[in-house]
Design a protein around this motif. Structure first.
Motif, PDB file in Angstrom:
ATOM      1  N   THR A   1       1.876 -20.134  23.731  1.00 51.22           N
ATOM      2  CA  THR A   1       3.220 -20.223  24.390  1.00 51.22           C
ATOM      3  C   THR A   1       4.341 -20.747  23.038  1.00 51.22           C
ATOM      4  O   THR A   1       4.701 -21.793  23.079  1.00 51.22           O
ATOM      5  CB  THR A   1       3.095 -21.197  25.213  1.00 51.22           C
ATOM      6  N   THR A   2       4.525 -19.745  22.257  1.00 46.61           N
ATOM      7  CA  THR A   2       5.644 -19.926  21.143  1.00 46.61           C
ATOM      8  C   THR A   2       6.955 -19.687  21.716  1.00 46.61           C
ATOM      9  O   THR A   2       6.959 -18.855  22.565  1.00 46.61           O
ATOM     10  CB  THR A   2       5.328 -19.003  19.995  1.00 46.61           C
ATOM     11  N   ARG A   3       7.894 -20.484  21.437  1.00 52.00           N
ATOM     12  CA  ARG A   3       9.248 -20.403  21.947  1.00 52.00           C
ATOM     13  C   ARG A   3      10.091 -19.873  20.822  1.00 52.00           C
ATOM     14  O   ARG A   3      10.119 -20.272  19.824  1.00 52.00           O
ATOM     15  CB  ARG A   3       9.808 -21.736  22.598  1.00 52.00           C
ATOM     16  N   GLN A   4      11.165 -19.070  21.214  1.00 52.64           N
ATOM     17  CA  GLN A   4      12.017 -18.387  20.252  1.00 52.64           C
ATOM     18  C   GLN A   4      13.499 -18.625  20.840  1.00 52.64           C
ATOM     19  O   GLN A   4      13.768 -18.197  21.902  1.00 52.64           O
ATOM     20  CB  GLN A   4      11.630 -17.015  20.068  1.00 52.64           C
ATOM     21  N   ILE A   5      14.255 -18.920  19.890  1.00 55.07           N
ATOM     22  CA  ILE A   5      15.984 -19.399  20.196  1.00 55.07           C
ATOM     23  C   ILE A   5      16.517 -18.373  19.419  1.00 55.07           C
ATOM     24  O   ILE A   5      16.463 -18.770  17.942  1.00 55.07           O
ATOM     25  CB  ILE A   5      16.223 -20.816  20.306  1.00 55.07           C
ATOM     26  N   CYS A   6      17.232 -17.443  19.975  1.00 56.05           N
ATOM     27  CA  CYS A   6      18.315 -16.715  19.049  1.00 56.05           C
ATOM     28  C   CYS A   6      19.575 -17.315  19.034  1.00 56.05           C
ATOM     29  O   CYS A   6      20.397 -17.065  19.814  1.00 56.05           O
ATOM     30  CB  CYS A   6      18.224 -15.310  19.689  1.00 56.05           C
ATOM     31  N   HIS A   7      19.849 -18.265  17.830  1.00 53.44           N
ATOM     32  CA  HIS A   7      21.208 -18.639  17.786  1.00 53.44           C
ATOM     33  C   HIS A   7      22.223 -17.692  17.399  1.00 53.44           C
ATOM     34  O   HIS A   7      23.403 -17.871  17.999  1.00 53.44           O
ATOM     35  CB  HIS A   7      21.018 -19.720  16.608  1.00 53.44           C
ATOM     36  N   ILE A   8      22.029 -16.580  16.600  1.00 56.05           N
ATOM     37  CA  ILE A   8      22.801 -15.528  16.294  1.00 56.05           C
ATOM     38  C   ILE A   8      22.076 -14.281  16.176  1.00 56.05           C
ATOM     39  O   ILE A   8      20.924 -14.184  15.577  1.00 56.05           O
ATOM     40  CB  ILE A   8      23.212 -15.739  14.750  1.00 56.05           C
ATOM     41  N   GLY A   9      22.389 -13.388  17.158  1.00 54.64           N
ATOM     42  CA  GLY A   9      21.619 -12.147  17.439  1.00 54.64           C
ATOM     43  C   GLY A   9      22.664 -10.990  17.580  1.00 54.64           C
ATOM     44  O   GLY A   9      23.701 -10.769  17.237  1.00 54.64           O
ATOM     45  N   PRO A  10      21.907  -9.857  18.148  1.00 51.35           N
ATOM     46  CA  PRO A  10      22.487  -8.640  18.408  1.00 51.35           C
ATOM     47  C   PRO A  10      23.708  -8.650  19.167  1.00 51.35           C
ATOM     48  O   PRO A  10      24.784  -8.193  18.848  1.00 51.35           O
ATOM     49  CB  PRO A  10      21.495  -7.615  18.893  1.00 51.35           C
ATOM     50  N   GLU A  11      23.885  -9.662  20.089  1.00 55.10           N
ATOM     51  CA  GLU A  11      25.030  -9.904  20.853  1.00 55.10           C
ATOM     52  C   GLU A  11      26.191 -10.725  20.170  1.00 55.10           C
ATOM     53  O   GLU A  11      27.342 -10.863  20.728  1.00 55.10           O
ATOM     54  CB  GLU A  11      24.684 -10.717  22.281  1.00 55.10           C
ATOM     55  N   HIS A  12      25.921 -11.287  19.091  1.00 53.57           N
ATOM     56  CA  HIS A  12      26.679 -11.996  18.256  1.00 53.57           C
ATOM     57  C   HIS A  12      27.352 -11.330  17.013  1.00 53.57           C
ATOM     58  O   HIS A  12      28.449 -11.560  16.670  1.00 53.57           O
ATOM     59  CB  HIS A  12      26.171 -13.356  17.829  1.00 53.57           C
ATOM     60  N   THR A  13      26.605 -10.435  16.258  1.00 57.05           N
ATOM     61  CA  THR A  13      26.989  -9.791  15.284  1.00 57.05           C
ATOM     62  C   THR A  13      26.304  -8.378  15.232  1.00 57.05           C
ATOM     63  O   THR A  13      25.273  -7.965  15.824  1.00 57.05           O
ATOM     64  CB  THR A  13      26.618 -10.619  14.094  1.00 57.05           C
ATOM     65  N   ASN A  14      26.819  -7.465  14.394  1.00 60.28           N
ATOM     66  CA  ASN A  14      26.370  -6.239  14.445  1.00 60.28           C
ATOM     67  C   ASN A  14      25.669  -5.903  13.046  1.00 60.28           C
ATOM     68  O   ASN A  14      24.939  -5.007  12.559  1.00 60.28           O
ATOM     69  CB  ASN A  14      27.751  -5.265  14.068  1.00 60.28           C
ATOM     70  N   ASN A  15      25.630  -7.230  12.201  1.00 61.10           N
ATOM     71  CA  ASN A  15      24.872  -7.308  11.036  1.00 61.10           C
ATOM     72  C   ASN A  15      23.545  -8.062  11.075  1.00 61.10           C
ATOM     73  O   ASN A  15      23.738  -9.028  11.207  1.00 61.10           O
ATOM     74  CB  ASN A  15      25.897  -7.908   9.803  1.00 61.10           C
ATOM     75  N   PRO A  16      22.531  -7.314  11.137  1.00 61.75           N
ATOM     76  CA  PRO A  16      20.999  -7.912  11.331  1.00 61.75           C
ATOM     77  C   PRO A  16      20.835  -9.094  10.240  1.00 61.75           C
ATOM     78  O   PRO A  16      20.160  -9.865  10.525  1.00 61.75           O
ATOM     79  CB  PRO A  16      19.903  -6.814  11.118  1.00 61.75           C
ATOM     80  N   GLU A  17      21.554  -8.872   9.169  1.00 62.93           N
ATOM     81  CA  GLU A  17      21.360 -10.051   7.973  1.00 62.93           C
ATOM     82  C   GLU A  17      21.718 -11.312   8.345  1.00 62.93           C
ATOM     83  O   GLU A  17      21.482 -12.495   7.817  1.00 62.93           O
ATOM     84  CB  GLU A  17      21.727  -9.469   6.801  1.00 62.93           C
ATOM     85  N   GLU A  18      22.718 -11.585   9.251  1.00 63.60           N
ATOM     86  CA  GLU A  18      23.275 -12.528   9.752  1.00 63.60           C
ATOM     87  C   GLU A  18      22.638 -13.270  10.970  1.00 63.60           C
ATOM     88  O   GLU A  18      23.103 -14.262  11.391  1.00 63.60           O
ATOM     89  CB  GLU A  18      24.633 -12.233  10.299  1.00 63.60           C
TER      90      GLU A  18
END
Length: 271
Positions: free
Chosen positions: A239-256
């Protein structure tokens, strides 16, 4: 009429290949001199030869080519369109492979520094949607469905990414049929298919951050595995949890992208 040598030069195909095409009934000479055995081709046969050459370059087999050049133009066109779709899929696969190569080179040149910290995570209420999805790459579609259901029930979606998390329930890595749960921290009431529940307290969780696109996750997990090896007093549980602080809904640059991983641990020194 063209001698076989002339036909070979104009059609850019070797004499040996032309003889082979004759043997397999793919392209016969227009005329064979009975006395000399010389082979002669008509100028019009250059068009047929050009078709054969093109189809060979398109990876059609000689058996397929033999069938196609004798078919109605509509059937020929349909076969070409089908091959066009196959080539497009090959191009997409090759482009994906190229991306993987570049990403691997980048990872080799810029090794991430993953600092693992042990934290206690308190219990908190959530509203969630749990499903088996096709693959990890379909998580975004699950979030879209989740948000749609929340909206239908008049439940707000948090603007703070810290209030959103993904829980992975599988005990092993799966290519397909991934058991994923998306959730928001909320004490409001929800009805099925949404769930209301209390996520239990985690006494010890390994917390580390991944900067950049999701293709770096395997490298991050490898770094965590090395950390586990250096800290035998801990053992990971599911049961690993993952939180997306900055993701596709925030930026178009995956490196961010900025992703927080929370892996529950058992302290072997306390057991």
């Amino acid at each position: 009429m063209l001698k076989i040598g002339e036909f070979s030069q104009l059609g850019q195909v070797s004499i040996r290949t032309l003889r082979h095409y004759d043997e397999i009934d793919l392209l016969h000479p227009k005329l064979v001199d009975e006395e000399s055995g010389y082979r002669y081709y008509s100028v019009r046969q250059l068009d047929v030869l050009a078709q054969i050459v093109l189809l060979r370059e398109l990876k059609f087999s000689l058996k397929e080519i033999k069938s196609l050049i004798q078919q109605d133009p509509k059937i020929f066109t349909a076969a070409l369109l089908k091959k066009d779709r196959e080539i497009e899929k090959e191009i997409q696969r090759d482009q994906f492979r190229q991306q993987q190569i570049q990403q691997m080179i980048q990872r080799m040149q810029h090794k991430g520094n993953y600092q693992v910290k042990i934290k206690e995570i308190p219990a908190f209420p959530v509203i969630s949607l749990r499903k088996k999805i096709k693959s990890f790459y379909h998580e975004g579609l699950l979030w879209e469905e989740f948000q749609s259901l929340l909206k239908k029930q008049g439940l707000p979606f948090p603007s703070d990414s810290n209030q959103c998390l993904t829980i992975f329930h599988d005990e092993e890595y799966l290519e397909e049929g991934v058991d994923v749960e998306v959730a928001i921290i909320s004490s409001k009431k929800a009805v099925k298919p949404l769930q209301m529940k209390q996520l239990p307290k985690i006494d010890h969780a390994a917390i580390f951050y991944v900067e950049g696109n999701y293709h770096q996750l395997p490298e991050a997990y490898q770094a965590f595995a090395k950390w586990l090896e250096e800290h035998p007093e801990f053992q990971m549980i599911k049961t690993t949890r993952q939180i997306c602080h900055i993701g596709p809904e925030h930026t178009n640059n995956p490196e961010e992208y900025l992703t927080e991983l929370q892996i529950p641990l058992i302290s072997l020194t306390l057991t």
